[in-house]
Scaffold this active site. Structure first.
Site, PDB file in Angstrom:
ATOM      1  NE  ARG A 152     -14.404  -9.061  -0.722  1.00 26.86           N
ATOM      2  CZ  ARG A 152     -13.746  -8.020  -1.234  1.00 26.86           C
ATOM      3  NH1 ARG A 152     -13.428  -7.998  -2.526  1.00 26.86           N
ATOM      4  NH2 ARG A 152     -13.412  -6.993  -0.482  1.00 26.86           N
ATOM      5  CD  GLU A 193      -9.936  -6.412  -2.349  1.00 25.57           C
ATOM      6  OE1 GLU A 193      -8.942  -5.948  -2.954  1.00 25.57           O
ATOM      7  OE2 GLU A 193     -10.939  -5.734  -2.072  1.00 25.57           O
ATOM      8  CD  GLU A 230      -8.536  -2.533  -0.474  1.00 22.08           C
ATOM      9  OE1 GLU A 230      -7.815  -3.517  -0.715  1.00 22.08           O
ATOM     10  OE2 GLU A 230      -8.526  -1.506  -1.193  1.00 22.08           O
TER      11      GLU A 230
END
Length: 519
Positions: free
Chosen positions: A222, A415, A313
């Site tokens: 990532r 995450e 996020e």
């Protein structure tokens, strides 16, 4: 992800597991082609050897008691002194093929080992450890391929005095499980190496960190993308260079667009300086052009992105204030602009939407319900889950399972991480650096880090209907290197995360990388 703050996490209070009755002599092994008494309801409380089951070892530490997951009773392992016990059931006459054991479990932790196993099935024994969860029940699975028409279902504890587990509602069905993503974010790597960072294999020999990670089982990288960051890293050019290395290792690539020059997270979604003052209509074009530009350049050099996050996020939206969740119509337009750009470059690239706070069921439902009602297009759901901030493992499983079922999409952990020690290697205070901040049952050690990741993977693996894709570990390569701190605008800033990397303070690969080889 970056949370420059400290949050104390309340420790779970372990529940009493009950007192064992004197064990009756173990009965003969049960031989049938179907699992018997998987809910431990046949005998009521106090059965030292539940109907259909047999015991080996310290049999008085295995018993049924009130307080089941689905029904009224459960199997428990507990003793006031150290114990080893196995509660097992032998099945014969099975049709050969793939099977999946599912069970609901709780554990107070502290055991040398506590796991479910399928063994003597014709191939290698398969195990799943019990996650530490003192209050909420967690569903885990164990897959196996039966080749000899028989299999033994086993519940095992090798425990210290007072350790306990609860197990209930076991089922054995046809099918299989597994995860496809064993990934890590390595966005810090290019700058680390440029500033003198060195990485070593487990033997201490300097090595390419991507090669070390690949050899440990990592299959997906990532990389975050900032538009015009102050330090010149994590921009288009740097991502292109690192992507070549990723693909050269045979790994897949997730590109994580922040749509900012800086960290984007639930508390901060700043527009890039180059887009400041742009109208909403211009911002939609900015998102499309930027997304298309980076991804098309990746494709042109032979490193097409396999997955893309449109935003990072984005619980509160992105590109504030125009793209805030206070204006869902506009946020939806921005997200769909990103989606359309991804698909214009490569229709088969998966588009994911990523939220933090993976234990927040209500918040996750509200967000994705809003996205769905506003016509937002996406292929997968990514959640951040840090156990020291985002609730219990049971909370996380509930949210992950619900998202997969409610929206009919595959889910993954975008995450997570865990510390292998608490002290800092540089002068910058670590985000997690006190024992009070840790998750109960998971010490700040290589062992604790390994257990956390394997237990997280077990929860993802157990998502129904095969919708659990896997995990990306956050910042596996972010070791303490002068000049590679958290703030791209300040070359003197330190690293608050080196105690959660997957390389130690001696730069060697940690044995916790073994989690990449989880099923």
């Amino acid at each position: 992800m970056f949370h420059p703050r400290r949050t104390l996490r309340a420790l779970l209070l372990p529940l009493a597991a009950g007192l064992a009755l004197t064990a009756l002599p173990a009965g003969p092994a049960h031989a049938a082609s179907t699992l018997a008494n998987g809910g431990f309801e046949a005998d009521g409380a106090g059965a030292a050897t539940p109907s259909g089951w047999s015991e080996y070892g310290d049999a008085d530490a295995s018993f049924t008691e009130s307080g089941g997951h689905g029904g009224s009773h459960r199997l428990s392992h507990w003793s006031s002194s150290a114990y080893k016990v196995e509660t097992y059931q032998y099945l014969s006459g099975l049709t050969n093929g793939n099977y999946k054991l599912t069970a609901w479990v709780r554990s107070g932790g502290g055991q040398k080992s506590a796991y479910l196993a399928l063994k003597n099935c014709g191939g290698a024994e398969q195990r799943t450890d019990l996650p530490v969860s003192a209050s909420g029940w967690i569903r885990i699975v164990v897959p196996v391929r039966v080749t000899g028409n028989q299999c033994t279902i086993s519940v095992n504890s090798d425990a210290n005095a007072g350790n306990w587990i609860n197990v209930d509602d076991l089922t054995l069905t046809s099918g299989t499980t597994g995860t496809s993503i064993k990934g890590a974010d390595i966005s810090s790597l290019a700058k680390s190496e440029a500033r003198g960072g060195v990485y070593r294999n487990g033997s201490g020999t300097a090595a390419d960190p991507l090669s070390v990670l690949k050899s440990s089982g990592m299959n997906y990288a990532r990389l975050k993308v900032w538009v015009n960051p102050a330090d010149g890293y994590n921009n288009k050019a740097r991502v292109l260079a690192t992507a070549k290395r990723v693909k050269a290792q045979g790994m897949k690539l997730l590109v994580d667009f922040h749509y900012s020059d800086f960290w984007a997270d639930p508390g901060r979604q700043d527009k890039p300086a180059a887009w400041a003052g742009h109208s909403y209509g211009q911002l939609k074009t900015d998102v499309y052009n930027h997304t298309y530009d980076v991804l098309n350049a990746l494709k042109a050099q032979g490193t097409t992105a396999d997955m893309v996050q449109v935003g990072n996020e984005i619980n509160g939206g992105m590109l504030w204030n125009e793209g805030s969740t206070s204006n869902w119509t506009q946020l939806a337009g921005l997200l769909n602009s990103g989606y359309d750009a991804v698909k214009a470059v490569n229709p088969s690239t998966t588009v994911a939407l990523h939220l933090a706070e993976g234990g927040d069921l209500e918040g996750t439902r509200w967000w994705f319900d809003s996205a769905r009602s506003n016509g937002v297009k996406f292929d997968a759901i990514g959640l951040s889950f840090y156990g020291y901030w985002h609730g219990t493992l049971a909370d996380f499983q509930t949210t992950l399972d619900d998202a997969a079922a409610r929206y009919g999409k595959p889910v993954f952990v975008a995450e997570t991480a865990y510390p292998f020690r608490l002290d800092s290697e540089d002068t910058h205070e670590n985000i997690i650096d006190t024992s009070a901040e840790l998750v109960a049952g998971y010490p700040a050690s290589v062992t604790g880090q390994t257990r956390w990741m394997n237990d997280m993977m077990s929860i993802v693996e157990a998502v129904p209907n095969g919708r659990g894709l896997g995990i990306f570990y956050w910042e596996a390569t972010w070791t303490a290197v002068n000049g590679n701190g958290w703030d791209p605008t300040d070359a003197a800033s330190g690293n608050a995360w080196e105690n959660q990397a997957l390389f130690g303070y001696d730069d060697r690969a940690l044995s916790s990388m073994s989690w990449f080889r989880h099923r």
